[in-house]
Design a protein around this motif. Structure first.
Motif, short mmCIF file in Angstrom:
data_model
loop_
_atom_site.label_atom_id
_atom_site.label_comp_id
_atom_site.label_asym_id
_atom_site.label_seq_id
_atom_site.Cartn_x
_atom_site.Cartn_y
_atom_site.Cartn_z
N MET A 127 0.82 -1.20 0.00
CA MET A 127 0.00 0.00 0.00
C MET A 127 0.86 1.26 0.00
N ARG A 128 1.96 1.22 0.76
CA ARG A 128 2.85 2.39 0.77
C ARG A 128 3.44 2.63 -0.62
N GLN A 129 3.85 1.58 -1.31
CA GLN A 129 4.40 1.73 -2.65
C GLN A 129 3.34 2.28 -3.61
N THR A 130 2.12 1.78 -3.49
CA THR A 130 1.02 2.27 -4.35
C THR A 130 0.80 3.75 -4.14
N LEU A 131 0.83 4.20 -2.89
CA LEU A 131 0.61 5.61 -2.58
C LEU A 131 1.76 6.48 -3.06
N THR A 132 2.98 6.04 -2.82
CA THR A 132 4.13 6.87 -3.24
C THR A 132 4.23 6.92 -4.77
N ASP A 133 3.90 5.84 -5.44
CA ASP A 133 3.89 5.85 -6.91
C ASP A 133 2.86 6.84 -7.45
N ALA A 134 1.79 7.08 -6.67
CA ALA A 134 0.74 8.00 -7.08
C ALA A 134 1.03 9.44 -6.67
N GLY A 135 2.16 9.67 -6.01
CA GLY A 135 2.55 11.03 -5.67
C GLY A 135 2.24 11.47 -4.25
N TYR A 136 1.81 10.53 -3.40
CA TYR A 136 1.56 10.86 -2.00
C TYR A 136 2.80 10.54 -1.15
N SER A 137 2.89 11.18 0.01
CA SER A 137 3.81 10.74 1.05
C SER A 137 3.04 9.81 1.98
N CYS A 138 3.72 8.82 2.52
CA CYS A 138 3.03 7.85 3.37
C CYS A 138 3.88 7.51 4.58
N GLN A 139 3.29 7.63 5.76
CA GLN A 139 3.94 7.22 6.99
C GLN A 139 3.19 6.02 7.54
N THR A 140 3.91 4.90 7.72
CA THR A 140 3.26 3.66 8.13
C THR A 140 3.36 3.44 9.63
N PHE A 141 2.34 2.78 10.17
CA PHE A 141 2.29 2.45 11.60
C PHE A 141 1.82 1.01 11.74
N GLY A 142 2.53 0.24 12.54
CA GLY A 142 2.18 -1.16 12.74
C GLY A 142 1.22 -1.40 13.88
N GLU A 143 1.00 -0.39 14.72
CA GLU A 143 0.03 -0.52 15.81
C GLU A 143 -0.52 0.86 16.16
N GLY A 144 -1.72 0.84 16.78
CA GLY A 144 -2.46 2.08 16.96
C GLY A 144 -1.83 3.07 17.91
#
Length: 242
Positions: free
Chosen positions: A21-38
């Motif tokens: 999902m992060r790769q999909t978002l960055t390829d579309a021009g977004y920045s993405c910060q991922t979190f593994g827990e709430g």
């Protein structure tokens, strides 16, 4: 000065799904910060990290996506769009999520085109690029608000005034879910009784007249417990997530 790249927070505890999902978002021009827990996402929210949108998995160990959503709606006064991406796809889950304040809901596995389209729809909804009186287009459709006319591939479509209002509303806001009460208020400026066939007749008419279906890349979907939304069909050449 150009606008900053929108920063999306992704709450997902499956490493492979998170990476895809992060790769999909960055390829579309977004920045993405991922979190593994709430908990770590809540810490970033409390620190006022300027997220433009949240993508939340529901079922997580510890603090889950629903708890994050409820904290956001209780503590953040600005409009922050939230989309659930989850395996919980029963209608009861969908109702619970939307009633808690989610803006949209995507079942896993999600398709990249659908994911990006729904993110884009929420971005436009919260920061609209056109005023309600400006002309706009969607795919093969062109909407002239001054002439109150919709053209499909340059062919004008004969619509009644309320059919135009209803069709323009869906075309301006693809992927947005409208309840029957929303449509009654926005198009008729009054409550349309549930026993009346007025809304159903108008929806049937615009489906036929706008040729909503695979040929136009659109689908007007109904969930009678929730409402209606115009979905954009993904291109057949788009890859599916792993």
């Amino acid at each position: 000065m150009s606008d900053p790249t929108p920063l999306i927070a992704l709450l997902e505890d499956d490493p492979a799904q998170s990476a895809w999902m992060r790769q999909t978002l960055t390829d579309a021009g977004y920045s993405c910060q991922t979190f593994g827990e709430g908990g770590t996402l809540l810490a970033a929210l409390r620190a006022r990290t300027p997220f433009a949108l949240l993508l939340l998995d529901w079922e997580l160990p510890g603090i889950n996506g629903m708890e994050v959503l409820r904290w956001v709606r209780a503590n953040r006064t600005e409009a922050l769009p939230v989309i659930f991406v989850t395996n919980r796809t029963l209608e009861s889950d969908l109702i619970e999520g939307l009633n808690a304040g989610a803006d949209d809901y995507i079942g896993k596995p999600c398709r990249p085109g659908e994911l990006l389209a729904r993110i884009g729809a929420q971005m436009r909804r919260h920061r609209p690029s056109t005023s309600p009186d400006e002309n706009f287009g969607l795919g093969d459709f062109a909407v002239d608000m001054g002439l109150r006319q919709i053209r499909l591939r340059d062919e004008p479509i004969a619509l009644t005034p309320k059919e135009f209002d209803l069709a323009a509303l869906f075309l301006r806001h693809p992927w947005r879910l409208f309840s029957r009460d929303d449509l009654s208020a926005l198009v008729w400026n009054r409550e349309v009784p549930s026993a009346s066939r007025t809304l159903d007749t108008h929806l049937s008419n615009i489906r036929k007249k706008l040729r909503l279906g695979p040929a136009t890349g659109t689908l007007l979907c109904a969930s009678y417990a929730l409402g209606y939304r115009l979905e954009l069909l993904s291109s057949p050449d788009r890859a599916s997530p792993p």
